[in-house]
Design a protein around this motif. Structure first.
Motif, PDB file in Angstrom:
ATOM      1  N   SER A 173      -1.395   7.676 -14.019  1.00 14.01           N
ATOM      2  CA  SER A 173      -1.663   6.268 -13.864  1.00 14.01           C
ATOM      3  C   SER A 173      -2.884   5.859 -14.610  1.00 14.01           C
ATOM      4  O   SER A 173      -3.098   4.872 -15.294  1.00 14.01           O
ATOM      5  CB  SER A 173      -1.891   5.761 -12.456  1.00 14.01           C
ATOM      6  OG  SER A 173      -2.381   4.618 -12.216  1.00 14.01           O
ATOM      7  N   LYS A 174      -3.889   6.831 -14.660  1.00 17.28           N
ATOM      8  CA  LYS A 174      -5.289   6.573 -15.362  1.00 17.28           C
ATOM      9  C   LYS A 174      -4.917   6.557 -16.949  1.00 17.28           C
ATOM     10  O   LYS A 174      -5.665   5.822 -17.552  1.00 17.28           O
ATOM     11  CB  LYS A 174      -6.183   7.695 -14.794  1.00 17.28           C
ATOM     12  CG  LYS A 174      -7.409   7.711 -15.339  1.00 17.28           C
ATOM     13  CD  LYS A 174      -8.601   8.659 -14.808  1.00 17.28           C
ATOM     14  CE  LYS A 174      -9.969   8.501 -15.609  1.00 17.28           C
ATOM     15  NZ  LYS A 174     -10.731   9.587 -15.138  1.00 17.28           N
ATOM     16  N   SER A 215      -1.761  10.000 -10.008  1.00 22.99           N
ATOM     17  CA  SER A 215      -3.147   9.225 -10.104  1.00 22.99           C
ATOM     18  C   SER A 215      -3.599   9.685 -11.697  1.00 22.99           C
ATOM     19  O   SER A 215      -4.035   8.577 -12.483  1.00 22.99           O
ATOM     20  CB  SER A 215      -4.144   9.600  -9.107  1.00 22.99           C
ATOM     21  OG  SER A 215      -4.462  11.287  -9.282  1.00 22.99           O
ATOM     22  N   ARG A 221      -3.363   3.326 -17.790  1.00 29.27           N
ATOM     23  CA  ARG A 221      -4.393   2.207 -17.835  1.00 29.27           C
ATOM     24  C   ARG A 221      -5.169   2.549 -18.987  1.00 29.27           C
ATOM     25  O   ARG A 221      -5.456   0.966 -19.543  1.00 29.27           O
ATOM     26  CB  ARG A 221      -5.523   2.252 -16.692  1.00 29.27           C
ATOM     27  CG  ARG A 221      -4.787   1.755 -15.511  1.00 29.27           C
ATOM     28  CD  ARG A 221      -5.667   1.474 -14.390  1.00 29.27           C
ATOM     29  NE  ARG A 221      -6.812   2.724 -14.102  1.00 29.27           N
ATOM     30  CZ  ARG A 221      -6.501   3.447 -13.117  1.00 29.27           C
ATOM     31  NH1 ARG A 221      -5.584   3.450 -12.517  1.00 29.27           N
ATOM     32  NH2 ARG A 221      -7.349   4.689 -12.898  1.00 29.27           N
ATOM     33  N   THR A 240       0.515   0.358 -12.311  1.00 30.69           N
ATOM     34  CA  THR A 240      -0.362   0.081 -13.325  1.00 30.69           C
ATOM     35  C   THR A 240       0.577  -0.795 -14.387  1.00 30.69           C
ATOM     36  O   THR A 240      -0.010  -1.817 -14.807  1.00 30.69           O
ATOM     37  CB  THR A 240      -0.676   1.417 -14.261  1.00 30.69           C
ATOM     38  OG1 THR A 240      -1.418   2.114 -13.242  1.00 30.69           O
ATOM     39  CG2 THR A 240      -1.368   1.201 -15.177  1.00 30.69           C
ATOM     40  N   VAL A 293      -9.853   5.298  -0.796  1.00 26.51           N
ATOM     41  CA  VAL A 293      -8.977   5.472  -1.624  1.00 26.51           C
ATOM     42  C   VAL A 293      -8.309   4.072  -1.993  1.00 26.51           C
ATOM     43  O   VAL A 293      -7.976   3.828  -3.306  1.00 26.51           O
ATOM     44  CB  VAL A 293      -7.770   6.380  -0.954  1.00 26.51           C
ATOM     45  CG1 VAL A 293      -6.619   6.386  -1.920  1.00 26.51           C
ATOM     46  CG2 VAL A 293      -8.365   7.885  -0.849  1.00 26.51           C
ATOM     47  N   SER A 294      -8.157   3.276  -0.980  1.00 27.91           N
ATOM     48  CA  SER A 294      -7.593   2.038  -1.408  1.00 27.91           C
ATOM     49  C   SER A 294      -8.284   1.130  -2.178  1.00 27.91           C
ATOM     50  O   SER A 294      -7.866   0.529  -2.947  1.00 27.91           O
ATOM     51  CB  SER A 294      -7.078   1.323  -0.007  1.00 27.91           C
ATOM     52  OG  SER A 294      -6.346   0.126  -0.056  1.00 27.91           O
ATOM     53  N   ALA A 297       1.760   5.126  -8.603  1.00 28.42           N
ATOM     54  CA  ALA A 297       0.882   4.880  -9.425  1.00 28.42           C
ATOM     55  C   ALA A 297       1.238   4.218 -10.680  1.00 28.42           C
ATOM     56  O   ALA A 297       0.683   3.290 -11.167  1.00 28.42           O
ATOM     57  CB  ALA A 297      -0.462   5.765  -9.265  1.00 28.42           C
ATOM     58  N   SER A 302      -8.630   2.375  -5.573  1.00 28.81           N
ATOM     59  CA  SER A 302      -7.224   2.036  -6.676  1.00 28.81           C
ATOM     60  C   SER A 302      -7.461   0.534  -6.744  1.00 28.81           C
ATOM     61  O   SER A 302      -7.136   0.091  -7.865  1.00 28.81           O
ATOM     62  CB  SER A 302      -6.170   2.274  -5.752  1.00 28.81           C
ATOM     63  OG  SER A 302      -6.073   3.397  -5.259  1.00 28.81           O
ATOM     64  N   GLU A 356       0.850  -1.162   0.075  1.00 31.31           N
ATOM     65  CA  GLU A 356       0.185  -0.026   0.052  1.00 31.31           C
ATOM     66  C   GLU A 356       0.998   1.237   0.039  1.00 31.31           C
ATOM     67  O   GLU A 356       1.831   1.379   0.789  1.00 31.31           O
ATOM     68  CB  GLU A 356      -0.982   0.041   1.296  1.00 31.31           C
ATOM     69  CG  GLU A 356      -2.108  -1.018   1.082  1.00 31.31           C
ATOM     70  CD  GLU A 356      -3.046  -0.498  -0.029  1.00 31.31           C
ATOM     71  OE1 GLU A 356      -3.699   0.513   0.328  1.00 31.31           O
ATOM     72  OE2 GLU A 356      -3.212  -1.349  -0.951  1.00 31.31           O
ATOM     73  N   ASP A 396      -9.727  -0.196  -9.630  1.00 29.68           N
ATOM     74  CA  ASP A 396      -9.006   0.181 -10.964  1.00 29.68           C
ATOM     75  C   ASP A 396      -8.291  -1.003 -11.533  1.00 29.68           C
ATOM     76  O   ASP A 396      -8.110  -1.216 -12.764  1.00 29.68           O
ATOM     77  CB  ASP A 396      -8.337   1.572 -10.929  1.00 29.68           C
ATOM     78  CG  ASP A 396      -9.318   2.702 -10.649  1.00 29.68           C
ATOM     79  OD1 ASP A 396      -8.954   3.490 -10.139  1.00 29.68           O
ATOM     80  OD2 ASP A 396     -10.507   2.576 -10.988  1.00 29.68           O
ATOM     81  N   ASN A 397      -7.407  -1.353 -10.473  1.00 27.45           N
ATOM     82  CA  ASN A 397      -6.244  -2.386 -10.877  1.00 27.45           C
ATOM     83  C   ASN A 397      -6.734  -3.612 -11.339  1.00 27.45           C
ATOM     84  O   ASN A 397      -6.341  -4.385 -12.142  1.00 27.45           O
ATOM     85  CB  ASN A 397      -5.130  -2.456  -9.779  1.00 27.45           C
ATOM     86  CG  ASN A 397      -4.319  -1.164  -9.456  1.00 27.45           C
ATOM     87  OD1 ASN A 397      -3.856  -0.419 -10.458  1.00 27.45           O
ATOM     88  ND2 ASN A 397      -3.836  -0.883  -8.272  1.00 27.45           N
TER      89      ASN A 397
END
Lengths: 106, 336
Positions: free
Chosen positions: B46-47, B43, B50, B88, A81-82, B84, A85, A50, A88-89
């Protein structure tokens, strides 16, 4: 793979929202199409720590075709937030498996 | 025959490259460009990555005319860089490595630059000046390590240039702020004196940045100089400092070769100033073009190729990314 179903499960289902000593728990169970894909997802998502030093822990595991994630956080916003993320991952892993998995001829 | 695919995305460039025994088969890349006056945040970067990484991966395989089965190893940037975006890219690399059942290799980004520079230029054993938005180091190889002889004690030279571009001058970030500063500098005619901060083998840039930001605000407002003059003055000062610390390292190592790598290495004025210093010493300068200076996937693939052939591998559990990763932490087992 319906991402909407995963998000609903995170908000509503499973063992959730125990407020003991300011710790928040969230458990997310993600069913994947096969055991191998759950194992691959685990392999891709587990290694990174993290980014935040304190206030959040995340544990990943896979049993059969289900990937499980368990969070412990001091505050709801850190948890949010965690989880954000992570989703998304996870979506990226699923998309990669879909486009480059064994069933796709390249 | 060894084929390695490399994934790079530690800053705002996302690239996937394929290398086969010293031949670059494919090297597609995308850059996340922000509006003038804005930098790129982790962030959002990273977006961006992705959104395009799988397309770039597909392009790489198509350009190389290869199938996943033809790949021998999957390399990716372990660090250093922004958290980030690194995650990814690592996630995709781990996923395809597992899908295709190929070994995984975590590569040091700086070493990626060095190995690609060595491959393209055939420099024998150069003093390396690694200059980019995120790094500024003078490196020389010695006994299984790329040793750092000098470096910035605060920000990278590229960071200084990028942040200058963001201040009151509002220089465009397309294709990169540094490129636009270089073009504007050619039209500068007035030299504005700026602080010159070489500290022994090292350099410092944060003082120059604060100084020029203030100067830009004052002098541009009163019309004492143009933005082009400031670009010119900044480049001359920064690059003279880099040439000085490179020369110092060359003297220590009795080196007759300089290799410039990293995005700032594209700058022709920097290359020219380095060439002048080298000519005075009877040494040679090596540099690559923007395909390989600027972050790209093939450089990771190339470093991965060297590491893989030397028997190095990264276990999945050890494949975590790291924002800090010193160049001299890696054991360079592929060189004598």
């Amino acid at each position: 793979m319906e991402l909407r179903n995963i998000e609903m499960a995170a908000r509503g289902g499973g063992e959730d929202c125990k407020k003991e000593d300011k710790l928040e728990f969230r458990v997310l169970h993600v069913p994947l199409p096969s055991e191998r894909e759950a194992s691959i997802a685990l392999g891709s998502l587990a290694p990174d720590r993290e980014p935040r030093k304190g206030g959040i822990t995340k544990e990943l595991s896979a049993l059969g075709n289900v990937l499980s994630v368990r969070w412990t956080a001091d505050e709801a916003r850190i948890l949010r937030v965690s989880v954000g993320s992570f989703l998304d991952n996870l979506a990226l892993v699923l998309e990669t498996m879909e486009q480059f998995g064994p069933s796709v001829p390249l | 025959m060894t084929v390695v695919i490399g994934f790079e995305g530690s800053a705002n460039k996302i690239g996937v490259g394929i290398v086969r025994d010293g031949e670059v088969l494919a090297n597609p890349r995308r850059t996340y460009i922000t509006p003038p006056g804005q930098g790129f945040l982790p962030s959002e970067t990273s977006k961006h990555h992705r959104g395009v990484i799988l397309t770039v991966l597909r392009e790489a395989l198509q350009q190389a005319a290869l199938k996943p089965a033809d790949i021998d190893c999957v390399a990716y940037t372990k660090g250093p860089g922004m958290g980030a975006p690194l995650v990814t890219v690592a996630i995709v690399a781990r996923t395809v490595a597992q899908l295709w059942r190929k070994p995984l290799l975590g590569v040091n980004h700086c070493i990626g630059h060095i190995e690609m520079g060595r491959l393209i230029t055939h420099a024998n054993n150069p003093t390396v000046l690694y200059v980019s938005g995120g790094n500024t180091q003078v490196i020389a190889y010695s006994e299984k390590r790329y040793r750092i002889f000098g470096e910035t004690i605060d920000i990278a030279v590229g960071n200084c240039l990028d942040r200058f571009a963001r201040c009151s001058v509002q220089i465009s970030n397309d294709p990169s702020p540094g490129y636009n500063i270089e073009q504007m500098a050619k039209k500068g005619s007035q030299y504005v004196e700026l602080p010159y901060t070489v500290k022994g083998m090292d350099v410092s840039f944060s003082g120059i940045l604060s100084y020029i930001e203030e100067v830009a605000h004052k002098m541009l407002g009163s019309g004492q100089c143009t933005a082009e003059d400031l670009c010119f003055s900044l480049q001359e000062t920064l690059f003279a400092m880099l040439v000085e610390i490179t020369e110092r390292a060359m003297a220590h190592c009795s080196s007759q070769e300089v290799l410039i790598v990293g995005g700032v290495g594209c700058n022709l004025r920097l290359q020219e100033m380095m060439r002048i210093m080298c000519m005075e010493r009877g040494a040679k300068v090596f540099a690559t073009d923007e395909r390989f200076c600027v972050d790209n996937g093939a450089m990771i693939a190339q470093a991965g190729w060297e590491m893989f052939r030397a028997g190095q591998l990264t276990d999945l559990a050890d494949s975590w990314i790291t924002q800090r990763y010193r160049t001299d932490e890696v054991e360079v087992t592929w060189r004598d």
